[in-house]
Design a protein around this motif. Sequence first.
Motif, short mmCIF file in Angstrom:
data_model
loop_
_atom_site.label_atom_id
_atom_site.label_comp_id
_atom_site.label_asym_id
_atom_site.label_seq_id
_atom_site.Cartn_x
_atom_site.Cartn_y
_atom_site.Cartn_z
N GLU A 194 0.90 -1.12 -0.12
CA GLU A 194 0.00 0.11 -0.16
C GLU A 194 0.79 1.21 -0.05
O GLU A 194 1.91 1.56 0.80
N ASN A 195 0.50 2.06 -0.92
CA ASN A 195 1.23 3.35 -1.17
C ASN A 195 2.79 3.16 -1.25
O ASN A 195 3.62 4.22 -1.00
N GLY A 196 3.21 1.98 -2.03
CA GLY A 196 4.57 1.51 -2.29
C GLY A 196 4.94 2.14 -3.79
O GLY A 196 4.09 2.17 -4.50
N VAL A 197 6.35 1.97 -3.60
CA VAL A 197 6.98 2.34 -4.82
C VAL A 197 8.16 1.18 -5.06
O VAL A 197 8.83 1.15 -4.28
N VAL A 198 8.04 0.56 -6.28
CA VAL A 198 9.09 -0.31 -6.53
C VAL A 198 9.95 -0.02 -7.65
O VAL A 198 9.37 0.49 -8.76
N GLU A 258 16.67 5.07 -3.05
CA GLU A 258 16.31 3.81 -3.58
C GLU A 258 16.75 3.66 -4.82
O GLU A 258 16.48 4.07 -5.82
N LYS A 259 17.81 2.42 -4.86
CA LYS A 259 18.43 2.18 -5.99
C LYS A 259 17.72 1.65 -6.96
O LYS A 259 16.81 0.76 -6.96
N ALA A 260 17.88 1.67 -8.11
CA ALA A 260 17.53 0.81 -9.43
C ALA A 260 17.74 -0.74 -9.06
O ALA A 260 18.78 -0.96 -8.81
#
Length: 281
Positions: A194-198, A258-260
């Motif tokens: 939830e409300n995450g970014v990957v 937050e690295k690739a």
Amino acid sequence: MSSATYKTFAIAGLGLVGRPILDALLARNASVVVLTRSPKEDTLPTGGKFATIDFNDVSGIAKVLEEHHVDVLISTVGSEALGQQQMNLADASKQAGVKLFVPSEFGVPTVGRKDGIFGYKTNLIEHLRKIGVPSFCVFNGCFTEGILDLVGYESNKEFNVIGEGTAPISFTAVSDVAGYVAHVLTTQPPKKLENGVVRLEGDRASLADIAAFFKIDVNHVSKITGTMGPTYTFLQHLLDTGAGSAGWDPLSDSEGPEKAGSGNALWEGHQWKRIVDVVKV
């Protein structure tokens, strides 16, 4: 699938990444309904189903989502629908009690950007937060399958590059992106998404690196020609700034904390496709 995971899914858009996501979810025995203006039943794989909607009818979309008890709406709509129509999908999700909205990202990072179509994407995330619908964003850089199109290779059998072509770019195969989405949505607990970014990355290279690997001449140009030339010209200008990395932070114009590839870990043991596995010249 654990009882703590999402069970039912709706997909809006069956294009480049939408159809593979559908196939990947069905392969995991998930319940999936495809939202479309004009159903073509003969194109749907076994296990899937169509629901006809009007993308401008929020209440009508919400009714369909309620009828199919949709937990997650995955939007893979094209650029022409990134404005009001994707907003309508978000509002319908709120009305129907959808638990997670996966917006049509699947590209370079757009967090905070307000220019061009990126502005539509940022506005959508802000809107989802405002109405209380959790989102899950997937940034994967560029699709590996599109490398030759990006450089206009078919026009002259050269890598047509705008700028230096030395900026590192994240490349991820469509099948890896689709498989990843299906995997995490059916195995990870909602609170983790939830409300995450990957940020995904199957491989990492500059356009100059790729040309050298395949022993193809780099042809420095001011624009890419052809029907999609303006799109690829814009994209190459963007990539030349470094923004093609899935770890890019548009707000600081630099690599973020937050690295690739940091999101790859959620698909433990998966072998990500490299450029050499996908691109054949």
